[in-house]
Design a protein around this motif. Structure first.
Motif, PDB file in Angstrom:
ATOM      1  N   LEU A 113      39.426  34.472  50.266  1.00  0.00           N
ATOM      2  CA  LEU A 113      39.011  33.493  48.801  1.00  0.00           C
ATOM      3  C   LEU A 113      38.319  31.601  49.447  1.00  0.00           C
ATOM      4  CD1 LEU A 113      37.485  33.549  45.427  1.00  0.00           C
ATOM      5  CD2 LEU A 113      40.345  32.533  44.927  1.00  0.00           C
ATOM      6  N   SER A 114      37.168  31.370  49.054  1.00  0.00           N
ATOM      7  CA  SER A 114      36.826  30.226  49.104  1.00  0.00           C
ATOM      8  C   SER A 114      37.131  29.099  47.855  1.00  0.00           C
ATOM      9  CB  SER A 114      36.221  28.974  50.508  1.00  0.00           C
ATOM     10  OG  SER A 114      35.883  30.323  51.044  1.00  0.00           O
ATOM     11  N   ASN A 143      36.412  32.854  40.246  1.00  0.00           N
ATOM     12  CA  ASN A 143      36.952  34.129  39.429  1.00  0.00           C
ATOM     13  C   ASN A 143      36.582  35.455  39.837  1.00  0.00           C
ATOM     14  OD1 ASN A 143      39.048  31.938  39.210  1.00  0.00           O
ATOM     15  ND2 ASN A 143      37.883  31.091  37.869  1.00  0.00           N
ATOM     16  N   LEU A 144      35.380  35.549  39.935  1.00  0.00           N
ATOM     17  CA  LEU A 144      35.025  36.728  39.965  1.00  0.00           C
ATOM     18  C   LEU A 144      34.929  37.863  40.799  1.00  0.00           C
ATOM     19  CD1 LEU A 144      33.746  39.767  38.799  1.00  0.00           C
ATOM     20  CD2 LEU A 144      31.467  38.839  39.638  1.00  0.00           C
ATOM     21  N   TRP A 145      35.003  36.693  42.096  1.00  0.00           N
ATOM     22  CA  TRP A 145      35.065  37.496  43.581  1.00  0.00           C
ATOM     23  C   TRP A 145      36.460  37.470  43.908  1.00  0.00           C
ATOM     24  CZ3 TRP A 145      33.667  40.515  47.149  1.00  0.00           C
ATOM     25  CH2 TRP A 145      34.292  40.554  48.435  1.00  0.00           C
ATOM     26  N   PHE A 146      37.771  36.610  43.099  1.00  0.00           N
ATOM     27  CA  PHE A 146      38.924  36.935  43.801  1.00  0.00           C
ATOM     28  C   PHE A 146      39.409  38.154  42.436  1.00  0.00           C
ATOM     29  CE2 PHE A 146      42.934  36.251  41.400  1.00  0.00           C
ATOM     30  CZ  PHE A 146      44.068  35.640  42.347  1.00  0.00           C
ATOM     31  N   MET A 147      38.539  38.511  40.996  1.00  0.00           N
ATOM     32  CA  MET A 147      39.468  40.471  40.705  1.00  0.00           C
ATOM     33  C   MET A 147      38.802  41.112  41.346  1.00  0.00           C
ATOM     34  SD  MET A 147      41.408  38.735  38.571  1.00  0.00           S
ATOM     35  CE  MET A 147      41.481  39.722  37.348  1.00  0.00           C
ATOM     36  N   PRO A 204      35.708  45.590  39.479  1.00  0.00           N
ATOM     37  CA  PRO A 204      34.675  46.933  40.297  1.00  0.00           C
ATOM     38  C   PRO A 204      33.434  45.868  40.428  1.00  0.00           C
ATOM     39  CG  PRO A 204      34.012  47.520  37.643  1.00  0.00           C
ATOM     40  CD  PRO A 204      34.908  46.468  37.767  1.00  0.00           C
ATOM     41  N   VAL A 205      32.998  46.190  41.834  1.00  0.00           N
ATOM     42  CA  VAL A 205      32.226  45.837  42.624  1.00  0.00           C
ATOM     43  C   VAL A 205      30.688  46.442  42.336  1.00  0.00           C
ATOM     44  CG1 VAL A 205      30.941  45.214  45.422  1.00  0.00           C
ATOM     45  CG2 VAL A 205      33.646  44.713  44.832  1.00  0.00           C
ATOM     46  N   ASP A 206      29.466  45.420  41.994  1.00  0.00           N
ATOM     47  CA  ASP A 206      28.566  46.538  41.865  1.00  0.00           C
ATOM     48  C   ASP A 206      27.797  46.283  43.620  1.00  0.00           C
ATOM     49  OD1 ASP A 206      28.956  45.920  39.243  1.00  0.00           O
ATOM     50  OD2 ASP A 206      27.590  44.175  39.092  1.00  0.00           O
ATOM     51  N   LYS A 207      27.837  47.588  43.581  1.00  0.00           N
ATOM     52  CA  LYS A 207      26.463  47.824  45.313  1.00  0.00           C
ATOM     53  C   LYS A 207      25.548  48.171  44.836  1.00  0.00           C
ATOM     54  CE  LYS A 207      30.764  49.588  47.107  1.00  0.00           C
ATOM     55  NZ  LYS A 207      31.223  50.458  48.213  1.00  0.00           N
TER      56      LYS A 207
END
Length: 170
Positions: A134-135, A156-160, A167-170
């Motif tokens: 995380l940056s 924060n979304l990327w952290f979670m 879940p990560v949207d693809k």
């Protein structure tokens, strides 16, 4: 004619000396600000390196490096933590949640008592073994050579998502 010429030269000389003195004072202020910035950045970088890297040392969150009224703000400018103990508790969560922590200063700069830190945090989530990368950016306020305020900006979304909580949207 000589009196007029002499008066003009005297006025010009006085003006030149006044401008030079003013410029010298401005230069002295800038140099003092530069020295303060350099001292603040040196202390700040060293402090956070001790807190996060090489196993971390939360004892560096103390009155030597932090103002007793230090506060942490989130991206919405809400104060989320106050006091040295609150600050220590907030950042100790990272030591509790992650192993193999590596905190990197991508860049750091400032002016006087204001610092901007561009950073990267890496670690392994203890409960899942998932890597975290995380940056973000932190706005820092100093007072009398100590940290008095930090405001963090990160995704924060990327952290979670990296933790697997969202879940990560693809």
């Amino acid at each position: 004619m000589k009196k007029v010429l002499f008066t003009a030269i005297a006025i010009l000389a006085f003006a030149t000396v006044s401008i030079a003195q003013s410029s010298s004072k401005e230069c002295d202020k800038l140099m003092a600000s530069k020295k303060q910035t350099e001292a603040n950045i040196k202390m700040y970088r060293s402090t956070w390196d001790h807190i996060f890297n090489n196993g971390g040392d939360m004892e560096y969150v103390n009155e030597k490096y932090f103002d007793k009224n230090v506060r942490l703000k989130n991206q919405k400018e809400e104060v989320t933590s106050t006091s040295i103990e609150g600050f220590k508790a907030h950042f100790n969560v990272y030591h509790t949640m992650f192993s193999d922590i590596k905190f990197t200063f991508i860049d750091i700069w400032g002016q006087g008592d204001d610092i901007v830190k561009h950073w990267n945090f890496k670690g392994i989530a203890r409960d899942s073994g998932k890597p975290m990368n995380l940056s973000g950016v932190t706005l820092v306020k100093m007072k009398d050579g100590k940290i008095i305020e930090e405001q963090d900006f990160d995704d924060n979304l990327w952290f979670m998502q990296q933790l697997g909580a969202i879940p990560v949207d693809k």
